[in-house]
Design a protein around this motif. Structure first.
Motif, mmCIF file in Angstrom:
data_model
loop_
_atom_site.group_PDB
_atom_site.id
_atom_site.type_symbol
_atom_site.label_atom_id
_atom_site.label_comp_id
_atom_site.label_asym_id
_atom_site.label_seq_id
_atom_site.Cartn_x
_atom_site.Cartn_y
_atom_site.Cartn_z
ATOM 1 N N VAL A 79 3.286 -5.637 3.285
ATOM 2 C CA VAL A 79 4.683 -5.481 2.885
ATOM 3 C C VAL A 79 4.774 -4.517 1.703
ATOM 4 O O VAL A 79 4.230 -4.800 0.630
ATOM 5 C CB VAL A 79 5.308 -6.837 2.490
ATOM 6 N N PRO A 80 5.434 -3.367 1.865
ATOM 7 C CA PRO A 80 5.571 -2.449 0.734
ATOM 8 C C PRO A 80 6.536 -2.992 -0.305
ATOM 9 O O PRO A 80 7.539 -3.631 0.021
ATOM 10 C CB PRO A 80 6.127 -1.167 1.378
ATOM 11 N N MET A 81 6.226 -2.749 -1.556
ATOM 12 C CA MET A 81 7.044 -3.209 -2.678
ATOM 13 C C MET A 81 7.139 -2.077 -3.683
ATOM 14 O O MET A 81 6.175 -1.326 -3.895
ATOM 15 C CB MET A 81 6.402 -4.439 -3.314
ATOM 16 N N VAL A 82 8.293 -1.924 -4.299
ATOM 17 C CA VAL A 82 8.474 -0.864 -5.289
ATOM 18 C C VAL A 82 9.220 -1.421 -6.491
ATOM 19 O O VAL A 82 10.078 -2.294 -6.352
ATOM 20 C CB VAL A 82 9.245 0.333 -4.678
ATOM 21 N N PRO A 112 7.628 -5.347 6.718
ATOM 22 C CA PRO A 112 6.181 -5.181 6.954
ATOM 23 C C PRO A 112 5.901 -3.904 7.738
ATOM 24 O O PRO A 112 6.642 -3.553 8.665
ATOM 25 C CB PRO A 112 5.820 -6.433 7.753
ATOM 26 N N LEU A 113 4.840 -3.215 7.359
ATOM 27 C CA LEU A 113 4.490 -1.976 8.047
ATOM 28 C C LEU A 113 3.972 -2.269 9.448
ATOM 29 O O LEU A 113 3.284 -3.271 9.676
ATOM 30 C CB LEU A 113 3.414 -1.221 7.270
ATOM 31 N N ALA A 131 -3.306 4.506 7.411
ATOM 32 C CA ALA A 131 -2.561 3.345 6.941
ATOM 33 C C ALA A 131 -2.085 3.536 5.511
ATOM 34 O O ALA A 131 -0.949 3.177 5.161
ATOM 35 C CB ALA A 131 -3.431 2.088 7.041
ATOM 36 N N GLY A 132 -2.931 4.124 4.666
ATOM 37 C CA GLY A 132 -2.543 4.367 3.281
ATOM 38 C C GLY A 132 -1.382 5.333 3.163
ATOM 39 O O GLY A 132 -0.474 5.130 2.353
ATOM 40 N N ASP A 133 -1.401 6.395 3.974
ATOM 41 C CA ASP A 133 -0.290 7.355 3.966
ATOM 42 C C ASP A 133 1.009 6.677 4.392
ATOM 43 O O ASP A 133 2.073 6.913 3.823
ATOM 44 C CB ASP A 133 -0.585 8.526 4.907
ATOM 45 N N ARG A 134 0.896 5.817 5.395
ATOM 46 C CA ARG A 134 2.079 5.112 5.892
ATOM 47 C C ARG A 134 2.654 4.190 4.811
ATOM 48 O O ARG A 134 3.877 4.113 4.624
ATOM 49 C CB ARG A 134 1.686 4.305 7.134
ATOM 50 N N LEU A 135 1.769 3.515 4.090
ATOM 51 C CA LEU A 135 2.209 2.623 3.011
ATOM 52 C C LEU A 135 2.901 3.399 1.904
ATOM 53 O O LEU A 135 4.008 3.037 1.466
ATOM 54 C CB LEU A 135 1.000 1.869 2.450
ATOM 55 N N ALA A 138 6.298 4.829 2.778
ATOM 56 C CA ALA A 138 7.332 3.788 2.759
ATOM 57 C C ALA A 138 7.755 3.480 1.332
ATOM 58 O O ALA A 138 8.959 3.339 1.039
ATOM 59 C CB ALA A 138 6.814 2.526 3.446
ATOM 60 N N ILE A 139 6.802 3.382 0.424
ATOM 61 C CA ILE A 139 7.117 3.116 -0.981
ATOM 62 C C ILE A 139 7.923 4.262 -1.576
ATOM 63 O O ILE A 139 8.889 4.044 -2.321
ATOM 64 C CB ILE A 139 5.815 2.879 -1.776
ATOM 65 N N THR A 140 7.563 5.494 -1.238
ATOM 66 C CA THR A 140 8.297 6.661 -1.746
ATOM 67 C C THR A 140 9.739 6.643 -1.264
ATOM 68 O O THR A 140 10.666 6.922 -2.029
ATOM 69 C CB THR A 140 7.606 7.962 -1.291
#
Length: 206
Positions: A79-82, A112-113, A131-135, A138-140
């Motif tokens: 789950v991305p969080m900012v 959730p991604l 996966a890291g780029d996708r995360l 999403a945060i950006t």
């Protein structure tokens, strides 16, 4: 080091914080502890960049592998969080507190991604990078919504691949003018980690 402070260490331990013994052979213990916590049903928060952003406009940087590796290996949702606003109280790499006027802090959670296309693949450098780029993308996007600004045109993959843009040039200037708070051993450990990731990426392509 905070865990070695009697009062602060007690508070952190009681709150379920996982100590990370950086630059030691025990550093892997933090990852093992996180895996155990996830399998026990706990929610584990990982700061994917592993440091404060060095982007001059405070946009996210590319991710290290820990958060996505944990999600892919455990099969649990990522789950991305900012958060946005803490820099108005204390800017990055600064010591001046600005408590007044009162500041607004924003914290948001995304959906959730979707990593289903990566299931069954080897958890190698290429998979972790995807996966890291996708995360981080999403945060950006979430941060851009809070800031009501357009994020940089360069995405995480291009940033990781070393694309030359004004943003990259600005970041180099920003780094040159901001003292690096890390000790020499920490800088060397970071350089070693970057080299390891580069070699893993090359092996994944071969």
């Amino acid at each position: 080091s905070l865990f070695r402070t009697r009062f602060v260490g007690t508070v952190l331990g009681s709150a379920g914080q996982i100590p990370v013994e950086r630059l030691s052979r025990n550093a892997i213990g933090a990852y093992d502890a996180a895996v155990r916590a996830v399998h026990e049903g706990e929610c584990v928060v990982v700061y994917p960049e592993g440091t404060i952003t060095r982007d001059p406009d405070l946009w996210p940087m590319s991710a290290k592998t820990d958060a996505v590796r944990l999600a892919l290996m455990s099969g649990r949702p990522l789950v991305p969080m900012v958060q946005w606003g803490a820099h108005e109280v204390m800017g990055p790499y600064q010591k001046e507190l600005r408590l007044r006027p009162r500041k607004t802090m924003h914290i948001r959670f995304g959906d959730p991604l979707d990593l289903s296309d990566l299931e069954g693949r080897p958890v190698d450098a290429e998979t972790l990078a995807l996966a890291g780029d996708r995360l981080m993308d999403a945060i950006t996007a979430m941060q851009a919504e809070i800031r009501q600004q357009e994020p940089p045109a360069i995405g995480m993959k291009q940033q990781r691949d070393g694309a030359t843009t004004k943003r990259a040039d600005d970041e180099l200037t920003f780094r040159a003018n901001v003292p690096d708070p890390r000790t020499k051993p920490e800088r060397q450990a970071n350089a070693d980690e970057n080299e390891r990731c580069r070699l893993e990426k090359q092996l994944g392509k071969s």
